[in-house]
Design a protein around this motif. Structure first.
Motif, short mmCIF file in Angstrom:
data_model
loop_
_atom_site.label_atom_id
_atom_site.label_comp_id
_atom_site.label_asym_id
_atom_site.label_seq_id
_atom_site.Cartn_x
_atom_site.Cartn_y
_atom_site.Cartn_z
N ALA A 172 3.25 18.86 92.30
CA ALA A 172 1.91 19.35 92.63
C ALA A 172 1.94 20.80 93.07
O ALA A 172 1.07 21.60 92.69
CB ALA A 172 1.29 18.47 93.71
N ALA A 173 2.91 21.16 93.89
CA ALA A 173 3.01 22.54 94.38
C ALA A 173 3.22 23.52 93.23
O ALA A 173 2.74 24.66 93.27
CB ALA A 173 4.15 22.65 95.39
N GLU A 174 3.92 23.07 92.20
CA GLU A 174 4.21 23.96 91.06
C GLU A 174 3.00 24.21 90.18
O GLU A 174 2.82 25.31 89.65
CB GLU A 174 5.34 23.36 90.23
CG GLU A 174 5.80 24.25 89.09
CD GLU A 174 7.01 23.71 88.36
OE1 GLU A 174 7.35 24.26 87.29
OE2 GLU A 174 7.62 22.73 88.84
N VAL A 175 2.12 23.21 90.04
CA VAL A 175 1.01 23.35 89.09
C VAL A 175 -0.33 23.67 89.77
O VAL A 175 -1.31 23.96 89.09
CB VAL A 175 0.84 22.06 88.25
CG1 VAL A 175 2.12 21.75 87.50
CG2 VAL A 175 0.41 20.88 89.12
N ALA A 176 -0.38 23.62 91.10
CA ALA A 176 -1.66 23.75 91.81
C ALA A 176 -2.37 25.06 91.49
O ALA A 176 -1.80 26.14 91.61
CB ALA A 176 -1.42 23.64 93.31
N ARG A 177 -3.63 24.95 91.10
CA ARG A 177 -4.47 26.13 90.84
C ARG A 177 -5.85 25.97 91.48
O ARG A 177 -6.41 26.92 92.01
CB ARG A 177 -4.65 26.34 89.32
CG ARG A 177 -3.40 26.67 88.57
CD ARG A 177 -3.70 26.98 87.10
NE ARG A 177 -4.42 25.88 86.46
CZ ARG A 177 -3.84 24.79 85.95
NH1 ARG A 177 -2.53 24.66 86.01
NH2 ARG A 177 -4.56 23.84 85.37
N THR A 178 -6.42 24.76 91.41
CA THR A 178 -7.75 24.51 91.95
C THR A 178 -7.72 24.57 93.47
O THR A 178 -6.87 23.93 94.09
CB THR A 178 -8.25 23.12 91.50
OG1 THR A 178 -8.24 23.06 90.07
CG2 THR A 178 -9.66 22.87 92.01
N PRO A 179 -8.61 25.35 94.08
CA PRO A 179 -8.59 25.43 95.55
C PRO A 179 -9.20 24.19 96.21
O PRO A 179 -10.28 23.73 95.82
CB PRO A 179 -9.44 26.67 95.84
CG PRO A 179 -10.36 26.80 94.66
CD PRO A 179 -9.60 26.26 93.48
N PHE A 180 -8.48 23.64 97.18
CA PHE A 180 -8.97 22.58 98.04
C PHE A 180 -8.79 23.02 99.48
O PHE A 180 -7.98 23.91 99.77
CB PHE A 180 -8.20 21.27 97.80
CG PHE A 180 -8.38 20.70 96.42
CD1 PHE A 180 -9.51 19.97 96.09
CD2 PHE A 180 -7.41 20.89 95.44
CE1 PHE A 180 -9.68 19.45 94.82
CE2 PHE A 180 -7.56 20.37 94.17
CZ PHE A 180 -8.71 19.65 93.85
N PHE A 181 -9.49 22.39 100.41
CA PHE A 181 -9.38 22.82 101.81
C PHE A 181 -7.97 22.60 102.35
O PHE A 181 -7.56 23.24 103.31
CB PHE A 181 -10.40 22.08 102.68
CG PHE A 181 -10.09 20.64 102.96
CD1 PHE A 181 -9.35 20.28 104.08
CD2 PHE A 181 -10.53 19.65 102.10
CE1 PHE A 181 -9.05 18.95 104.33
CE2 PHE A 181 -10.25 18.32 102.36
CZ PHE A 181 -9.50 17.97 103.47
N PHE A 182 -7.19 21.72 101.71
CA PHE A 182 -5.83 21.44 102.14
C PHE A 182 -4.78 22.10 101.24
O PHE A 182 -3.58 21.78 101.35
CB PHE A 182 -5.59 19.92 102.16
CG PHE A 182 -5.89 19.25 100.85
CD1 PHE A 182 -4.99 19.31 99.79
CD2 PHE A 182 -7.08 18.58 100.65
CE1 PHE A 182 -5.27 18.71 98.58
CE2 PHE A 182 -7.37 17.96 99.44
CZ PHE A 182 -6.45 18.03 98.40
N SER A 183 -5.19 23.00 100.34
CA SER A 183 -4.27 23.56 99.36
C SER A 183 -3.03 24.18 100.00
O SER A 183 -1.92 24.10 99.46
CB SER A 183 -4.99 24.61 98.50
OG SER A 183 -5.91 24.00 97.63
N GLY A 184 -3.20 24.80 101.16
CA GLY A 184 -2.06 25.43 101.82
C GLY A 184 -1.00 24.44 102.26
O GLY A 184 0.15 24.82 102.51
N LEU A 232 -2.98 17.05 91.42
CA LEU A 232 -2.51 16.73 90.08
C LEU A 232 -3.66 16.27 89.17
O LEU A 232 -3.71 16.62 87.99
CB LEU A 232 -1.43 15.65 90.14
CG LEU A 232 -0.10 16.07 90.76
CD1 LEU A 232 0.83 14.86 90.90
CD2 LEU A 232 0.57 17.16 89.92
N ALA A 233 -4.58 15.50 89.71
CA ALA A 233 -5.71 15.03 88.91
C ALA A 233 -6.54 16.20 88.40
O ALA A 233 -7.09 16.15 87.28
CB ALA A 233 -6.58 14.08 89.72
N ALA A 234 -6.63 17.26 89.21
CA ALA A 234 -7.41 18.43 88.81
C ALA A 234 -6.65 19.36 87.89
O ALA A 234 -7.23 19.93 86.95
CB ALA A 234 -7.84 19.20 90.06
N ASP A 235 -5.35 19.53 88.13
CA ASP A 235 -4.61 20.59 87.46
C ASP A 235 -3.53 20.12 86.50
O ASP A 235 -3.03 20.93 85.70
CB ASP A 235 -3.97 21.51 88.51
CG ASP A 235 -5.01 22.22 89.35
OD1 ASP A 235 -6.12 22.46 88.85
OD2 ASP A 235 -4.72 22.53 90.53
N ALA A 236 -3.16 18.86 86.56
CA ALA A 236 -2.14 18.33 85.65
C ALA A 236 -2.34 16.82 85.49
O ALA A 236 -1.56 16.02 85.99
CB ALA A 236 -0.74 18.64 86.18
#
Length: 345
Positions: free
Chosen positions: A232-244, A285-289
Motif C-alpha cells: 500500500a505504501a508503494e502504490v498510494a496516491r489518493t489522499p486520505f486523512f490517514f495517508s501519512g 489499495l482499493a483506490a489505487d491498486a
C-alpha cells in the motif's frame, strides 16, 4: 533521540513550513509526548504530534507523518473555529489535554496562550471531567449509529473498530490520562489496575474480540499486515486523512511498534492498531491498486475472522454489544472519577 531534540525539530518545521501560510493561526504539541521532559528518550515507535491551527474552516488532508531533521512528526490541521472558547475545549476529550500544560509552539495572535491558561486552570475540575467522559461516550454512540452496511467490508470494520476502541478513552479521561491512540489498551489496563477494577479489562478485550488470541496468531497477522502495508505504501496516491500513516516513514510505528508490543507480551494490546492499519491499507489499495487489494484481502479477512467477525451482521451484533456495555463503562468511569485525587471541585 531525546524528546527535546524532536520538539526542536518540530518547532523548526512549523517555522519553515506552517508559519508562511496566510491562514496560519498558531501551533501546539499534542499526543503522547505532552508532559514528557525534554531529556526523556523518545521511543523509536513514537512520533511528535503537532497541531497546526488554520483559518480555513475546512482544511485539506493533514500532512500526517513525516521525517524532518531525523525526527518523526505527525502534523494535523485544526480549524480556528474549534478553539472558539475555553469551555468548548474543556468539553472536548480529544482537545483538552493538549492545553493542560504549556504546549504552545507558535502563537502569533496570543489566543492560544490565553486558552491554555484558562483550560489548564479548570482542566481537573469535576464537572469538566464528567463532560469529557460523556463526550467520549457520545463518540462511541454516534459513530456506531452511522455504520454504513453498504460500505466495503474493510471500511465497515473501521466503522466498528474505532468506536469500540473509544471505550478505553472513557476510562483514560476519568483518570486524567492522555487518551492515546495506538497504546490505548495497555494504558486503559494500567488505569483499571490502579483503581482496583482489573476485572473490567477482559471485557474490553472481549468487545474487541482478542481476549483469547494467542501471541503466535497475532504475530502471524502482523507479518501479513507488513506485506500489505509495504504494498500500500508503494502504490498510494489518493489522499486520505490517514495517508501519512501508510508510508515507509511511518512503518516503524505501524509495524515495528506492534511487533514490540507482541514481544513484550502485549499481543492482545497490539491487535487494535494491527486491524486499524490493515483496514486502512485496504482502503488505499482499493483506490489505487484494486488487483493488489483483492490479492491481499484474504489475509485481512483471516485476521478479522480471528476476532469472531466474518460478516456485516457480525459487526452489527458486536456494535450492539458495545452499546450494551456503556452503562457499566459509565459506572466504572464514575468510580474512577470519584477516587481520583487529582480531580478538584
Amino acid at each position: 533521540m531525546r524528546v527535546g531534540t524532536a520538539r526542536s525539530a518540530a518547532v523548526q518545521w512549523v517555522t519553515e513550513h506552517a508559519r508562511p501560510d496566510p491562514g496560519f493561526r498558531g501551533a501546539f504539541f499534542s499526543g503522547s509526548t505532552v508532559g514528557l521532559p525534554d531529556d526523556a528518550e523518545l521511543s523509536p515507535y513514537s512520533d511528535v504530534d503537532i497541531v497546526v491551527v488554520t483559518a480555513d474552516p475546512a482544511p485539506p488532508v493533514k500532512p500526517g507523518k513525516l521525517r524532518f531533521r531525523e525526527a518523526l512528526l505527525e502534523v494535523s490541521l485544526l480549524p480556528w473555529d474549534e478553539l472558539a472558547s475555553a469551555d468548548e475545549v474543556l468539553s472536548s476529550y480529544h482537545l483538552a489535554g493538549s492545553f493542560r500544560r504549556d504546549t504552545v509552539v507558535d502563537d502569533p495572535t496570543g489566543r492560544l496562550r490565553e486558552l491554555r491558561a484558562d483550560v489548564s486552570r479548570r482542566f481537573a475540575e469535576r464537572p469538566w471531567v464528567r463532560r469529557r467522559c460523556r463526550d467520549a461516550e457520545r463518540r462511541i454512540e454516534t459513530r456506531l449509529a452511522a455504520f454504513d452496511t453498504a460500505a466495503p467490508f474493510h471500511e465497515q470494520v473501521m466503522s466498528w473498530l474505532f468506536p469500540t476502541g473509544v471505550t478505553t478513552h472513557v476510562l483514560l479521561v476519568a483518570a486524567l490520562r492522555n487518551p492515546t491512540i495506538r497504546l490505548r489498551y495497555p494504558a486503559a489496563r494500567e488505569v483499571l489496575d490502579a483503581y482496583g477494577q482489573a476485572h473490567l479489562y477482559p471485557e474490553l478485550l472481549s468487545l474487541l474480540g482478542c481476549a483469547r488470541l494467542s501471541a503466535a496468531r497475532t504475530g502471524h497477522h502482523l507479518d501479513e499486515l507488513a506485506r500489505t502495508f509495504d504494498a500500500a505504501a508503494e502504490v498510494a496516491r489518493t489522499p486520505f486523512f490517514f495517508s501519512g500513516d501508510i508510508t515507509a516513514g511511518a512503518r516503524p510505528v505501524a509495524i515495528d511498534g506492534s511487533r514490540y508490543l507482541i514481544e513484550r507480551g502485549d499481543h492482545r494490546e497490539a491487535v487494535f492498531w494491527i486491524i486499524a492499519t490493515f483496514a486502512r491499507c485496504h482502503t488505499v489499495l482499493a483506490a489505487d491498486a484494486p488487483e493488489l487489494h483483492l490479492a491481499r484481502l484474504p489475509s485481512f479477512l483471516e485476521a478479522v475472522a480471528d476476532l469472531g467477525i466474518t460478516s456485516t451482521d457480525d459487526l452489527l451484533r458486536r456494535g450492539e454489544q458495545v452499546i450494551g456495555f456503556l452503562p457499566g463503562l459509565r459506572r466504572a468511569a464514575g468510580q474512577i472519577l470519584a477516587a481520583n485525587t487529582g480531580i478538584t471541585g
